[in-house]
Scaffold this active site. Structure first.
Site, PDB file in Angstrom:
ATOM      1  N   GLU A  45       1.011  -1.039   0.130  1.00  0.00           N
ATOM      2  CA  GLU A  45       0.040  -0.089  -0.120  1.00  0.00           C
ATOM      3  C   GLU A  45       0.824   1.148   0.062  1.00  0.00           C
ATOM      4  O   GLU A  45       0.452   2.155  -0.547  1.00  0.00           O
ATOM      5  CB  GLU A  45      -0.959   0.021   1.308  1.00  0.00           C
ATOM      6  CG  GLU A  45      -2.086  -1.094   0.911  1.00  0.00           C
ATOM      7  CD  GLU A  45      -1.706  -2.441   1.116  1.00  0.00           C
ATOM      8  OE1 GLU A  45      -0.607  -2.718   1.570  1.00  0.00           O
ATOM      9  OE2 GLU A  45      -2.667  -3.361   1.195  1.00  0.00           O
ATOM     10  N   ALA A  67     -10.377  -0.673   3.973  1.00  0.00           N
ATOM     11  CA  ALA A  67      -9.822   0.700   4.688  1.00  0.00           C
ATOM     12  C   ALA A  67      -8.908   0.233   5.758  1.00  0.00           C
ATOM     13  O   ALA A  67      -7.755   1.238   5.918  1.00  0.00           O
ATOM     14  CB  ALA A  67     -10.996   1.282   5.144  1.00  0.00           C
ATOM     15  N   ASP A  68      -9.002  -1.006   6.369  1.00  0.00           N
ATOM     16  CA  ASP A  68      -8.028  -1.253   7.473  1.00  0.00           C
ATOM     17  C   ASP A  68      -6.905  -1.001   6.912  1.00  0.00           C
ATOM     18  O   ASP A  68      -5.704  -0.763   7.852  1.00  0.00           O
ATOM     19  CB  ASP A  68      -8.496  -2.740   8.158  1.00  0.00           C
ATOM     20  CG  ASP A  68      -9.866  -2.811   8.212  1.00  0.00           C
ATOM     21  OD1 ASP A  68     -10.105  -3.215   9.442  1.00  0.00           O
ATOM     22  OD2 ASP A  68     -10.647  -2.808   7.216  1.00  0.00           O
ATOM     23  N   PHE A  69      -6.399  -1.514   5.689  1.00  0.00           N
ATOM     24  CA  PHE A  69      -4.888  -1.559   5.197  1.00  0.00           C
ATOM     25  C   PHE A  69      -4.489  -0.229   4.941  1.00  0.00           C
ATOM     26  O   PHE A  69      -3.265  -0.218   4.691  1.00  0.00           O
ATOM     27  CB  PHE A  69      -5.036  -2.549   4.028  1.00  0.00           C
ATOM     28  CG  PHE A  69      -5.333  -3.819   4.244  1.00  0.00           C
ATOM     29  CD1 PHE A  69      -5.446  -4.168   5.602  1.00  0.00           C
ATOM     30  CD2 PHE A  69      -6.522  -4.743   3.499  1.00  0.00           C
ATOM     31  CE1 PHE A  69      -5.947  -5.906   5.962  1.00  0.00           C
ATOM     32  CE2 PHE A  69      -6.705  -5.779   3.733  1.00  0.00           C
ATOM     33  CZ  PHE A  69      -6.895  -6.366   4.963  1.00  0.00           C
ATOM     34  N   HIS A 129     -10.944  -6.129   9.129  1.00  0.00           N
ATOM     35  CA  HIS A 129     -11.807  -6.142   7.909  1.00  0.00           C
ATOM     36  C   HIS A 129     -12.839  -5.207   8.426  1.00  0.00           C
ATOM     37  O   HIS A 129     -13.780  -5.309   7.179  1.00  0.00           O
ATOM     38  CB  HIS A 129     -12.171  -7.399   7.150  1.00  0.00           C
ATOM     39  CG  HIS A 129     -10.935  -7.997   6.653  1.00  0.00           C
ATOM     40  ND1 HIS A 129     -10.017  -8.568   7.384  1.00  0.00           N
ATOM     41  CD2 HIS A 129     -10.523  -8.169   5.520  1.00  0.00           C
ATOM     42  CE1 HIS A 129      -9.031  -9.172   7.040  1.00  0.00           C
ATOM     43  NE2 HIS A 129      -9.292  -9.020   5.368  1.00  0.00           N
TER      44      HIS A 129
END
Ligand SMILES: Cc1ncc(C[n+]2csc(CCOP(=O)(O)OP(=O)(O)O)c2C)c(N)n1
Length: 659
Positions: free
Chosen positions: A398, A422-424, A465
């Protein structure tokens, strides 16, 4: 030191001499000024000049370079005006960063230099983005990024090299191996024999060279430049050198064995080159003196220009105004609500598809977004229509991909990145909050990027997640944060986000994808960023919310006709629509902020504080917040329900009704 002039003319050799002496003499002067307190901090590149100068001269002037803190020679070899540089180093109003950034932490489009943020490694992936733009535009050019030996330990180094290799990008990565990262010797930084060995691991070519030999650096980089362009491949160059002064002037050199200085003093890049030119009868003692005198005079003259500039007078309006690039309305705001019913997810797809049609220079990047169509199938079919150059599967990295979006921006491209969840974003966080968010304020370069953030819980997906992490970004000036709740807004806000030249985080709640349906016009339309929407008027209680919260509030209103609810959908969380918030507060005098995000530090707290400060006279009850529990979001569906804000919505409304 072995110099090989190859086909270089005497004139070229002398030009190169001037180019390498200039940064040394500027630095000597700067060290003097530092002692006199006229500049604040200095990171010396003394002893390393052959790398910056040789590499810059080997490139064409319109090829982007991502330098670091010791690369003065890059700036001078691009023939930047010294007077202007002095203004920058003194933190003056008319410096490149209007006094907002320190010495080399700025860039200039005119000179194709993108200066660093302090974090070092993020520079590397920006070069990937620039090289990708070259590739897409079929330009025969390279991008060049620098790192120190210390910086190679950062994940960003790994990610950037890996992406460049996998995408066959024409990028030159230069490691300046100067023996130390601040006080840390290379023996405590890495275990491989030479950093160049890493090239093989990424499947790219690499070479280790004498970084103190300007002709070797110049010739190598010239050759590599051709290789990268012809083969459309990256290349790693490890330049062996030494840092002859402290990390920065205040930090000293006690930790460096004195013998090392003696050894490297003998390898000084300027003295050795000078000796070579004398032996070759290219220069004489007299010409050396006259060149140096000329440079000295030039520096003194330019310093005067630098001193003439006015000191900074803080102007709050200008400061605030320079956080975001101006937005030019690309299309009229959306008209009516007419249009066939579509699911939330289809509306996002529509907006993205039409944006791809609208902008041939828009590139989509994300994990599994091409043939697979993305984790949620939003880009299904895009590959066939827009091709794999513009619909790009990425490795799992990312940080590098966010960095690459910025590189695309430097070259005038637009990018939409899909975070798989979005967590990542946490592993791309630095690039988002420090590079994308701050670059326009720092030196006027915009980051024309949208990051799509599939967010939220309610789907039993557990702590990694399901998170609501919008507040992380709302706290970062320079970003915009949008969060639609209806299909109509989902499409219009996505189009607006792509049109907007600023970095926009576009939150899309996964639980809404297939559960919410509504009218979506077929036309290409915008919903204006920064404008909230009144969902329904009411007289008892105002609920201010967004995303899934809007649907919880609507549901509550349906099930409780005895309570008259005013519902405000924020739609954009940064910048907030304070006018709409004030109107909503006045309508009932009792306010509940509702969000799925956890309570502490959630955006509800910020809005509550604003209401307390600005709407006190309109309040008939304390402003309340109904948010999720201050725990990570649990997997088990019963635990998740208990976690969620909506499970306490009843209690809060009852409490407010009691006032
Ligand atoms: C992410 C991050 N961690 C720590 C620092 C503090 N820091 C600044 S420069 C530096 C040393 C860098 O060493 P190297 O990459 O070898 O470059 P050099 O300074 O030797 O040119 C450190 C630790 C930083 N700027 N960023």
């Amino acid at each position: 030191m072995n110099f090989d002039r190859k086909e270089l003319s005497n004139e070229q050799l002398v030009d190169m001499y001037r180019s390498i002496v200039l940064p040394r003499m500027i630095e000597d002067k700067m060290l003097l000024l530092l002692r006199q307190g006229k500049i604040s901090k200095w990171f010396s590149g003394i002893g390393q000049e052959a790398i910056s100068v040789g590499a810059t001269l080997a490139l064409q002037n319109d090829e982007w370079i991502m330098p670091l803190h010791r690369n003065l020679g890059v700036f001078t070899s691009r023939k930047m005006s010294l007077g202007e540089l002095f203004k920058q180093w003194q933190g003056r109003q008319d410096g490149y960063s209007k006094g907002r950034e320190r010495s080399f932490h700025f860039g200039t489009k005119e000179h194709h230099i993108c200066g660093m943020i302090s974090h070092l490694g993020p520079q590397l992936a920006i070069a990937d983005g620039v090289a990708l733009a070259h590739k897409l535009a079929n330009e025969h050019k390279v991008a060049l990024a620098f790192t120190g030996d210390g910086g190679t330990s950062e994940g960003d180094f790994h990610e950037a090299l890996n992406v460049a290799a996998v995408w066959d990008l024409p990028v030159i990565f230069i490691i300046e191996n100067n023996g130390y990262g601040l006080s840390t010797p290379v023996s405590e930084q890495y275990r491989c024999f030479g950093l160049v060995e890493k090239a093989r691991g990424y499947g790219m070519e690499g070479v280790q060279i004498d970084g103190n030999n300007i002709l070797e650096v110049y010739d190598t980089i010239r050759g590599i430049r051709n290789y990268c362009i012809e083969n459309q491949k990256p290349y790693l160059v490890e330049c062996m050198t030494f840092r002859m002064r402290g990390h920065e002037e205040a930090s000293g050199v006690k930790y460096v064995p004195p013998a090392l200085f003696d050894l490297w003093e003998k390898k000084d890049p300027i003295k050795n080159y000078e000796q070579y030119l004398l032996k070759q009868n290219v220069l004489t003692e007299e010409t050396i003196i006259s060149i140096r005198n000329e440079i000295k005079e030039h520096i003194e003259e330019e310093l005067k220009i630098g001193y003439q500039s006015a000191p900074v007078v803080a102007n709050t309006a200008e400061e605030m105004n320079d956080v975001y690039a101006p937005v030019f309305k690309a299309s009229p705001a959306g008209g009516g609500l007419e249009g066939a019913d579509k699911r939330f997810i289809e509306a996002i797809k529509d907006g993205l598809y039409q944006s791809m049609e609208q902008y041939p220079n828009l590139v989509l990047m994300g994990q599994d977004i091409a043939a697979y169509g993305g984790a949620f199938k939003i880009t299904e079919g895009f590959l066939e229509t827009f091709g794999k150059a513009r619909v790009r599967n990425t490795p799992i990295c990312e940080s590098a991909i966010v960095g690459a979006t910025l590189g695309l921006s430097l070259k005038g491209f637009k990018a939409v990145m899909e975070m798989q969840f979005a967590d990542f974003a946490s592993v791309g966080f630095n690039q988002i909050v420090n590079n994308l968010a701050k670059i326009y304020y720092r030196w006027g370069q915009n980051a024309d990027v949208v990051i799509r953030m599939p967010t939220g819980g309610g789907v039993g997906a557990g702590p990694f997640h399901s998170q609501s992490n919008e507040a992380w970004f709302v706290h970062t000036p320079g970003l915009k944060v949008v969060y639609p709740s209806t299909p109509y807004d989902a499409k219009g806000l996505l189009i607006a986000a792509v049109n907007d030249p600023n970095p926009v985080l576009y939150f899309e709640h996964k639980a809404l994808y297939r559960s919410i349906t509504g009218p979506v016009p077929a036309a290409y339309y915008e919903v204006e960023i920064g404008k909230a929407k009144m969902v329904q008027h009411g007289e008892d209680i105002t609920i201010i919310t967004y995303g899934a919260g809007v649907h919880w509030a609507i549901e509550y209103a349906k099930n409780h006709p005895e309570v008259s609810l005013y519902i405000l959908d924020l739609r954009t969380l940064l910048p907030l629509d304070y006018e709409a918030i004030a109107t909503a507060v006045k309508a009932t005098g009792k306010v509940l902020l509702l969000h799925e995000d956890t309570l502490t530090g959630g955006i509800g707290g910020e809005i509550a504080a604003w209401i307390g400060e600005h709407c006190f006279a309109s309040l008939d009850a304390p402003v309340m917040r109904c948010a999720s529990l201050d725990t990570p979001i649990p997997f088990n569906i019963e635990l998740e329900k208990n976690f969620m804000a909506y499970s306490r919505l009843d209690d809060y409304i009852e409490k407010l009704m009691g006032y």
